[in-house]
Design a protein around this motif. Structure first.
Motif, PDB file in Angstrom:
ATOM      1  N   VAL A  18      -3.145 -35.238  -7.635  1.00  0.00           N
ATOM      2  CA  VAL A  18      -3.309 -34.040  -8.457  1.00  0.00           C
ATOM      3  C   VAL A  18      -1.949 -33.422  -8.762  1.00  0.00           C
ATOM      4  O   VAL A  18      -1.685 -32.978  -9.890  1.00  0.00           O
ATOM      5  N   VAL A  19      -1.076 -33.386  -7.774  1.00  0.00           N
ATOM      6  CA  VAL A  19       0.266 -32.840  -7.987  1.00  0.00           C
ATOM      7  C   VAL A  19       1.029 -33.680  -9.010  1.00  0.00           C
ATOM      8  O   VAL A  19       1.683 -33.147  -9.917  1.00  0.00           O
ATOM      9  N   ALA A  20       0.932 -34.988  -8.881  1.00  0.00           N
ATOM     10  CA  ALA A  20       1.669 -35.879  -9.791  1.00  0.00           C
ATOM     11  C   ALA A  20       1.172 -35.764 -11.229  1.00  0.00           C
ATOM     12  O   ALA A  20       1.932 -35.994 -12.180  1.00  0.00           O
ATOM     13  N   ALA A  21      -0.096 -35.364 -11.410  1.00  0.00           N
ATOM     14  CA  ALA A  21      -0.665 -35.282 -12.753  1.00  0.00           C
ATOM     15  C   ALA A  21      -0.166 -34.069 -13.526  1.00  0.00           C
ATOM     16  O   ALA A  21      -0.344 -33.998 -14.746  1.00  0.00           O
ATOM     17  N   GLY A  22       0.461 -33.088 -12.835  1.00  0.00           N
ATOM     18  CA  GLY A  22       1.026 -31.921 -13.504  1.00  0.00           C
ATOM     19  C   GLY A  22      -0.027 -30.938 -13.977  1.00  0.00           C
ATOM     20  O   GLY A  22      -1.213 -31.130 -13.731  1.00  0.00           O
ATOM     21  N   PRO A  23       0.402 -29.875 -14.633  1.00  0.00           N
ATOM     22  CA  PRO A  23       1.722 -29.609 -15.217  1.00  0.00           C
ATOM     23  C   PRO A  23       2.796 -29.138 -14.226  1.00  0.00           C
ATOM     24  O   PRO A  23       3.972 -29.147 -14.565  1.00  0.00           O
ATOM     25  N   PHE A  24       2.407 -28.750 -13.007  1.00  0.00           N
ATOM     26  CA  PHE A  24       3.389 -28.308 -12.025  1.00  0.00           C
ATOM     27  C   PHE A  24       3.662 -29.430 -11.043  1.00  0.00           C
ATOM     28  O   PHE A  24       2.752 -30.184 -10.667  1.00  0.00           O
ATOM     29  N   ASP A  25       4.925 -29.534 -10.610  1.00  0.00           N
ATOM     30  CA  ASP A  25       5.222 -30.424  -9.494  1.00  0.00           C
ATOM     31  C   ASP A  25       5.670 -29.583  -8.297  1.00  0.00           C
ATOM     32  O   ASP A  25       5.829 -28.367  -8.390  1.00  0.00           O
ATOM     33  N   ALA A  26       5.868 -30.246  -7.167  1.00  0.00           N
ATOM     34  CA  ALA A  26       6.084 -29.548  -5.903  1.00  0.00           C
ATOM     35  C   ALA A  26       7.548 -29.179  -5.695  1.00  0.00           C
ATOM     36  O   ALA A  26       8.148 -29.490  -4.660  1.00  0.00           O
ATOM     37  N   THR A  27       8.134 -28.495  -6.683  1.00  0.00           N
ATOM     38  CA  THR A  27       9.497 -27.964  -6.556  1.00  0.00           C
ATOM     39  C   THR A  27       9.482 -26.501  -6.955  1.00  0.00           C
ATOM     40  O   THR A  27       8.669 -26.084  -7.784  1.00  0.00           O
ATOM     41  N   TRP A  28      10.371 -25.729  -6.367  1.00  0.00           N
ATOM     42  CA  TRP A  28      10.450 -24.324  -6.748  1.00  0.00           C
ATOM     43  C   TRP A  28      10.831 -24.180  -8.220  1.00  0.00           C
ATOM     44  O   TRP A  28      10.380 -23.250  -8.896  1.00  0.00           O
ATOM     45  N   GLU A  29      11.644 -25.107  -8.725  1.00  0.00           N
ATOM     46  CA  GLU A  29      12.064 -25.035 -10.128  1.00  0.00           C
ATOM     47  C   GLU A  29      10.846 -25.155 -11.045  1.00  0.00           C
ATOM     48  O   GLU A  29      10.712 -24.405 -12.021  1.00  0.00           O
ATOM     49  N   SER A  30       9.948 -26.085 -10.753  1.00  0.00           N
ATOM     50  CA  SER A  30       8.747 -26.244 -11.568  1.00  0.00           C
ATOM     51  C   SER A  30       7.802 -25.072 -11.379  1.00  0.00           C
ATOM     52  O   SER A  30       7.260 -24.519 -12.356  1.00  0.00           O
ATOM     53  N   LEU A  31       7.624 -24.623 -10.159  1.00  0.00           N
ATOM     54  CA  LEU A  31       6.701 -23.533  -9.868  1.00  0.00           C
ATOM     55  C   LEU A  31       7.169 -22.206 -10.454  1.00  0.00           C
ATOM     56  O   LEU A  31       6.361 -21.293 -10.646  1.00  0.00           O
ATOM     57  N   ALA A  32       8.455 -22.105 -10.763  1.00  0.00           N
ATOM     58  CA  ALA A  32       8.985 -20.878 -11.367  1.00  0.00           C
ATOM     59  C   ALA A  32       8.430 -20.646 -12.771  1.00  0.00           C
ATOM     60  O   ALA A  32       8.552 -19.541 -13.312  1.00  0.00           O
ATOM     61  N   ALA A  33       7.797 -21.650 -13.361  1.00  0.00           N
ATOM     62  CA  ALA A  33       7.173 -21.482 -14.681  1.00  0.00           C
ATOM     63  C   ALA A  33       5.838 -20.744 -14.588  1.00  0.00           C
ATOM     64  O   ALA A  33       5.254 -20.398 -15.624  1.00  0.00           O
ATOM     65  N   TYR A  34       5.375 -20.505 -13.381  1.00  0.00           N
ATOM     66  CA  TYR A  34       4.123 -19.774 -13.188  1.00  0.00           C
ATOM     67  C   TYR A  34       4.242 -18.347 -13.721  1.00  0.00           C
ATOM     68  O   TYR A  34       5.271 -17.689 -13.568  1.00  0.00           O
ATOM     69  N   GLU A  35       3.169 -17.859 -14.326  1.00  0.00           N
ATOM     70  CA  GLU A  35       3.094 -16.470 -14.769  1.00  0.00           C
ATOM     71  C   GLU A  35       1.799 -15.853 -14.248  1.00  0.00           C
ATOM     72  O   GLU A  35       0.729 -16.428 -14.422  1.00  0.00           O
ATOM     73  N   PRO A  36       1.872 -14.674 -13.616  1.00  0.00           N
ATOM     74  CA  PRO A  36       0.645 -14.025 -13.151  1.00  0.00           C
ATOM     75  C   PRO A  36      -0.294 -13.762 -14.320  1.00  0.00           C
ATOM     76  O   PRO A  36       0.137 -13.381 -15.409  1.00  0.00           O
ATOM     77  N   PRO A  37      -1.579 -13.955 -14.134  1.00  0.00           N
ATOM     78  CA  PRO A  37      -2.518 -13.779 -15.251  1.00  0.00           C
ATOM     79  C   PRO A  37      -2.705 -12.318 -15.646  1.00  0.00           C
ATOM     80  O   PRO A  37      -2.603 -11.406 -14.811  1.00  0.00           O
ATOM     81  N   ARG A  38      -3.006 -12.130 -16.912  1.00  0.00           N
ATOM     82  CA  ARG A  38      -3.227 -10.781 -17.403  1.00  0.00           C
ATOM     83  C   ARG A  38      -4.446 -10.141 -16.750  1.00  0.00           C
ATOM     84  O   ARG A  38      -4.460  -8.937 -16.472  1.00  0.00           O
ATOM     85  N   TRP A  39      -5.501 -10.947 -16.496  1.00  0.00           N
ATOM     86  CA  TRP A  39      -6.706 -10.360 -15.906  1.00  0.00           C
ATOM     87  C   TRP A  39      -6.376  -9.688 -14.581  1.00  0.00           C
ATOM     88  O   TRP A  39      -6.953  -8.634 -14.250  1.00  0.00           O
ATOM     89  N   TYR A  40      -5.446 -10.274 -13.829  1.00  0.00           N
ATOM     90  CA  TYR A  40      -5.100  -9.733 -12.514  1.00  0.00           C
ATOM     91  C   TYR A  40      -4.274  -8.461 -12.651  1.00  0.00           C
ATOM     92  O   TYR A  40      -4.540  -7.460 -11.970  1.00  0.00           O
ATOM     93  N   GLU A  41      -3.291  -8.467 -13.554  1.00  0.00           N
ATOM     94  CA  GLU A  41      -2.476  -7.269 -13.733  1.00  0.00           C
ATOM     95  C   GLU A  41      -3.299  -6.123 -14.318  1.00  0.00           C
ATOM     96  O   GLU A  41      -3.036  -4.951 -14.046  1.00  0.00           O
TER      97      GLU A  41
END
Length: 519
Positions: A37-60
């Motif tokens: 599942v990790v290899a399939a993306g869009p995120f990989d197991a690095t902080w650099e890749s995970l930095a593309a995460y954005e908190p969802p609007r529904w939560y904010e």
């Protein structure tokens, strides 16, 4: 604190009634599936890749959720939810209480509370209805606490509510009820601390040393040691199991995952969760404390905490209705509805979300006082939620003489707020721009004075067109003076805060919206 009636000694766990231990010695196939599942993306197991995460609007936009600490520790109901640790630590009040009440630890240990965890009155539909009336937008039950007893139906352990005690998937039942009430389901994991949590029982003659119970009390290792690979794999796979079986959109972790040994599996777990969410077409949140995650890769959580000013990204304060404990105990020191509303408003004004905990009883009921507190918050939000839900911070979050301590574990004595203590939020929607001012106490003579909106203030460049009060009361006069915007409110009977004011502005087509919103 009132005297606590000593309970009758419960019937100990019957070893003959237990299901067989679960063999989890070979994790290779399950780990391969995770890495696929990790290899399939869009995120990989690095902080650099995970930095593309954005908190969802529904939560904010949600601003407010309900947390639940409910487990075997609710049966002894002594001290707090750490009873399973403290009862095995010689010299503690919990240790002495346990011996005096239940006998020697080798004869009656923590496991022996499980048959009394009956939750015979648990009605998940009623709980969800209460949380909905409280104004909660999401619900985060504890899936597994430090004691290692899973509140969900797990294939990785026999020690779960689905196989012992009530023998039902209480976590799943509540999650479904939350869905049906149009709230968002979440889950919290406190499993990391189980590495060491019961180790006090390995230092004297207790049932922790009995090999029959090693799959429950173990590892019970020294807290000075880093968790080994087997434990880290089990932690990862238990968390993956919760993700895949229940699809929570909030995943909350307690503090011990900040240990350096967790870093590789944390990155793997985050990539797995975010990738799974992408498959589901859902937006999700990971809550973490201290330095467990790299900034920007998840949502920072402050326990019983506050911040000094507006944060650049959404954050969360997890706190409780009680100062005494997170779980049910006798003799709670409860906060007031007024204090909880002020805490919510302060958090929201600073771009935060409040996750508020209640602690049900072992019979499956929520204590009356905790229900009353939730209903009180819900009543206030029903009248004033326009100033909370979906809002964003203003140029300044607050004004007034009362200083709110910043940091963790700062919810000691209730602040003595005055009518000069104000919290600001803003919104822009189809009805136009609006600025909200929540007074944290009733003003003398019914006149609110908002110093940040004085005619000499540089914070507001818009022309005010209208001032109204949410809930009860009428604005009879308002005037922008060099010292403050003065607003006279007649007939306000607002409970649990002062007046909540909505300020609207004359259209200014050449006024950039972001200048007003200050986001």
């Amino acid at each position: 604190m009132p005297e606590r009636a000593m309970p009758d000694r419960p019937t100990p766990l019957d070893p003959e009634s237990l299901p067989e231990p679960v063999d989890v010695s070979d994790n290779s196939a399950a780990l391969r599936a995770v890495h696929e599942v990790v290899a399939a993306g869009p995120f990989d197991a690095t902080w650099e890749s995970l930095a593309a995460y954005e908190p969802p609007r529904w939560y904010e936009d949600a601003k407010f959720g309900v947390f639940l600490h409910w487990g075997v520790y609710s049966v002894p109901a002594f001290g707090n939810e750490w009873y399973s640790r403290e009862m095995y630590r010689q010299g503690t009040d919990a240790h002495d209480h346990h011996r005096a009440t239940y006998g020697e630890h080798r004869d009656f240990g923590y496991k022996d509370f499980i048959p009394s965890f009956t939750m015979e009155h648990f009605d998940p539909t009623e709980w969800a209805a209460l949380f909905r009336r409280a104004g909660a937008q999401f619900v985060v039950p504890v899936a597994e606490h430090h004691d290692g007893f899973a509140m969900y139906d797990t294939a990785r352990s026999r020690w779960s509510a689905a196989r012992m005690g009530p023998r039902r998937d209480v976590f799943g039942d509540l999650s479904r009820a939350v869905d049906e009430a149009w709230m968002v389901r979440g889950a919290s994991s406190h499993r990391a601390e189980h590495w060491f949590f019961m180790n006090g029982g390995a230092r004297f003659d207790s049932d922790v040393l009995d090999p029959r119970w090693s799959d429950f009390y173990g590892p019970a290792q020294r807290e000075e040691t880093a968790p080994n690979e087997r434990f880290l794999e089990d932690w990862l796979l238990r968390t993956v199991e919760v993700i895949d079986r229940y699809r929570p959109q909030v995943l909350w972790f307690d503090w011990w995952i900040e240990q350096p040994a967790f870093a590789p599996v944390l990155r793997t777990l985050a990539a797995y969760y975010y990738n799974r969410a992408a498959e589901w077409g859902r937006e999700v949140v990971i809550n973490y404390k201290w330095g467990a995650f790299a900034p920007g890769t998840a949502v920072y959580d402050i326990e019983r905490g506050a911040v000094a000013g507006v944060e650049p990204t959404v954050w969360q304060n997890d706190t409780a209705v009680s100062r005494t404990s997170w779980c049910w105990v006798e003799g709670h020191e409860y906060k007031s509805v007024r204090e909880l509303v002020a805490e919510l408003v302060d958090v929201v004004a600073k771009r935060g979300v409040l996750l508020l905990n209640v602690g049900p009883k072992p019979d499956g009921t929520i204590p009356d006082e905790e229900q009353r507190l939730l209903e009180g918050i819900g009543h206030w939000l029903a009248l004033h939620g326009e100033a909370i839900y979906g809002t964003r911070p203003w140029a300044v979050p607050s004004e007034g003489p009362t200083v709110v301590a910043a940091g963790s574990f700062v919810d000691g004595a209730a602040p003595a707020y005055t009518a000069e203590d104000v919290r600001y939020t803003v919104r822009h929607d189809v009805t136009g721009d609006a600025l909200y001012a929540v007074l944290l106490a009733q003003p003398d003579g019914g006149v609110a004075r908002l110093r940040a909106l004085a005619s000499t203030s540089a914070l507001l460049t818009r022309t005010i067109s209208d001032v109204a009060v949410l809930g009860s009361g009428t604005v009879t006069r308002w005037d922008r003076t060099p010292d403050a915007l003065e607003v006279a409110v007649d007939g306000s009977t607002t409970e649990h805060s002062g007046p909540v004011l909505r300020i609207r502005f004359a259209p200014e087509s050449d006024q950039p919206r972001q200048d007003f919103l200050h986001q």
